[in-house]
Design an enzyme around this catalytic site. Structure first.
Site, short mmCIF file in Angstrom:
data_model
loop_
_atom_site.label_atom_id
_atom_site.label_comp_id
_atom_site.label_asym_id
_atom_site.label_seq_id
_atom_site.Cartn_x
_atom_site.Cartn_y
_atom_site.Cartn_z
CG ASN A 168 -12.82 18.24 5.55
OD1 ASN A 168 -12.00 19.13 5.40
ND2 ASN A 168 -12.57 16.99 5.21
CG ASP A 170 -17.21 17.61 3.61
OD1 ASP A 170 -17.37 16.85 4.59
OD2 ASP A 170 -16.15 17.64 2.96
CG HIS A 187 -12.78 24.33 11.18
ND1 HIS A 187 -11.75 24.15 10.29
CD2 HIS A 187 -12.22 24.75 12.35
CE1 HIS A 187 -10.61 24.45 10.88
NE2 HIS A 187 -10.86 24.80 12.14
CB CYS A 198 -32.50 24.59 24.00
SG CYS A 198 -34.14 24.97 23.34
CB CYS A 228 -37.22 27.85 23.38
SG CYS A 228 -35.75 28.23 22.42
CD GLN A 299 -0.18 21.73 -2.06
OE1 GLN A 299 -1.13 21.77 -1.30
NE2 GLN A 299 0.08 22.69 -2.92
#
EC number: 2.3.1.286
Length: 400
Positions: A168, A170, A187, A198, A228, A299
């Site tokens: 996730n 989020d 992810h 940097c 930077c 599922q």
């Protein structure tokens, strides 16, 4: 005479014959398909003869039908009855107590209770898009960690869970209070942007979604590194990309945890993406030495046959029962204690207009107060103070 020895008229005649043959084949397929949809008792003698003469086609069409039905069943949500679910949760609780090194893998299903859509459920993003239906845009600034997020944080606090690997983006695991070292966000995290110029990479945690201007292979957020001056980029790994950032992906910790795990609990993940990461499943080990797998999902998943136990239930329902079996209280989420506000880096002067995303508010009532002109109260953050109002033009001020 054209090349190949055929005249133009002969080529056209041959093309007409080919098209006629293809149309006859299509009509034959449609005819056989219509007959197969009938019950055997309803078929005429002539239809029976046609099926007997089309044995290969019948076999092919029946195979297609079985595959379609199989895919349809895999997309269906199945719920265990309450007594069966409680029995399975008791078995899961025993596994959690006895695990020497438990790792949890999480997917979009643990965030649906926060009104964040999953991907492959009946109302998931991919499911709706495949049906040609529109997908509503969810305001993630309204989402809070769910009962499942808070349960996982407590299990880690009690040393029953050693690491969490999440698909996730989020940021809800971070906001639940789970330590950064205990999370691998494979992810990315929508609240984090980084400077890759940097060394080591410099992180900036924000109280808004930094991905407003980013997309597949286009990751610059429009802001610059405070140190930077190089462009900042988001941390999101899109489909078709390979994640190379150290944090927040934390692949090193994820693979180390997988190699040590004797038990893996998968919560709310279809595993269709995670299955492609062999390092997470210890596939180099003989089957007898691989971790025991427990799956919570409504599922089918491609790892069901490998699982020691599959629980068909909503993640929040299962975790509530599990915490009860373990005798652990589920902590309530409080925005006043949300770590993101202490981790956040305030925008610099002139960056207030670099985004138009809604800011996270530290208390629910502040959004209303800001709308009616009440000044936001300050929140201490790394490097200064950041206004807690929920509009992007909230001013920041430093305390000297």
């Amino acid at each position: 005479m054209a090349a190949g020895g055929l005249s133009r008229s002969e080529r056209k005649a041959a093309e007409r014959v080919r098209r006629l043959r293809e149309e006859q084949q299509r009509e034959h397929l449609r005819q056989v398909s219509r007959i197969l949809r009938k019950a055997a008792a309803e078929r005429s003698a002539e239809e029976g003869r046609l099926l007997a003469e089309s044995e290969d086609l019948v076999t092919e069409l029946q195979g297609r039908s079985r595959r379609r039905e199989g895919l349809k069943r895999r997309q269906e949500e199945v719920c265990d009855d309450p007594d069966e679910l409680r029995r399975k949760v008791r078995e899961l609780a025993s596994a959690v107590r006895n695990a020497k090194y438990l790792v949890i893998y999480t997917g979009a299903g643990i965030s649906t209770a926060a009104s964040i859509p999953d991907y492959r459920g009946p109302n998931g993003v991919w499911t709706l898009l495949q049906k040609g239906r529109s997908v509503s845009v969810t305001d993630l600034s309204e989402a809070d960690p769910t009962l499942t997020h808070m349960s996982i944080a407590r299990l880690h606090e009690q040393k029953l869970v050693q690491h969490v690997v999440s698909q996730n983006c989020d940021g809800l695991h971070l906001r639940s209070g789970l330590p950064r070292t205990a999370i691998s966000e494979l992810h990315g995290n929508m609240h984090i942007e980084v400077c890759t110029s940097c060394t080591p990479n410099r992180e900036y945690v924000r109280v808004f979604d930094v991905t407003e201007r980013t997309a597949l292979h286009r990751h610059q957020t429009g802001r610059a590194c405070h140190k930077c001056g190089a462009p900042l980029r988001d941390t999101i790994v899109h489909f078709g990309e390979r994640g190379t950032l150290g944090q927040p992906l934390n692949w090193e910790a994820a693979t180390a945890a997988a190699s040590k795990a004797d038990t893996i609990l998968c919560l709310g993940s279809s595993l269709k993406v995670l299955k492609k990461y062999p390092r997470l499943w210890c596939m180099t080990k003989p089957p007898s030495r691989r971790p025991k797998l427990y799956i919570v999902n409504l599922q089918w998943t491609p790892k069901d046959d490998w699982a020691t136990l599959k629980l068909h239930g909503k993640c929040d329902d299962v975790m509530q029962l599990l915490m009860g079996e373990l005798g652990l209280e589920i902590p309530s989420y409080s925005r006043w204690e949300d770590p993101i506000f202490s981790l956040a880096t305030p925008l610099r002067a002139g960056e207030e207009d670099s985004h138009s995303q809604k800011l996270l508010c530290q208390s629910p009532g502040e959004g209303q107060a800001a709308e009616h002109g009440a000044p936001p109260s300050p929140v201490p953050t790394r490097g200064g103070w950041f206004g807690r109002g929920c509009t992007k033009r909230t001013k920041r001020r430093r305390v000297t």
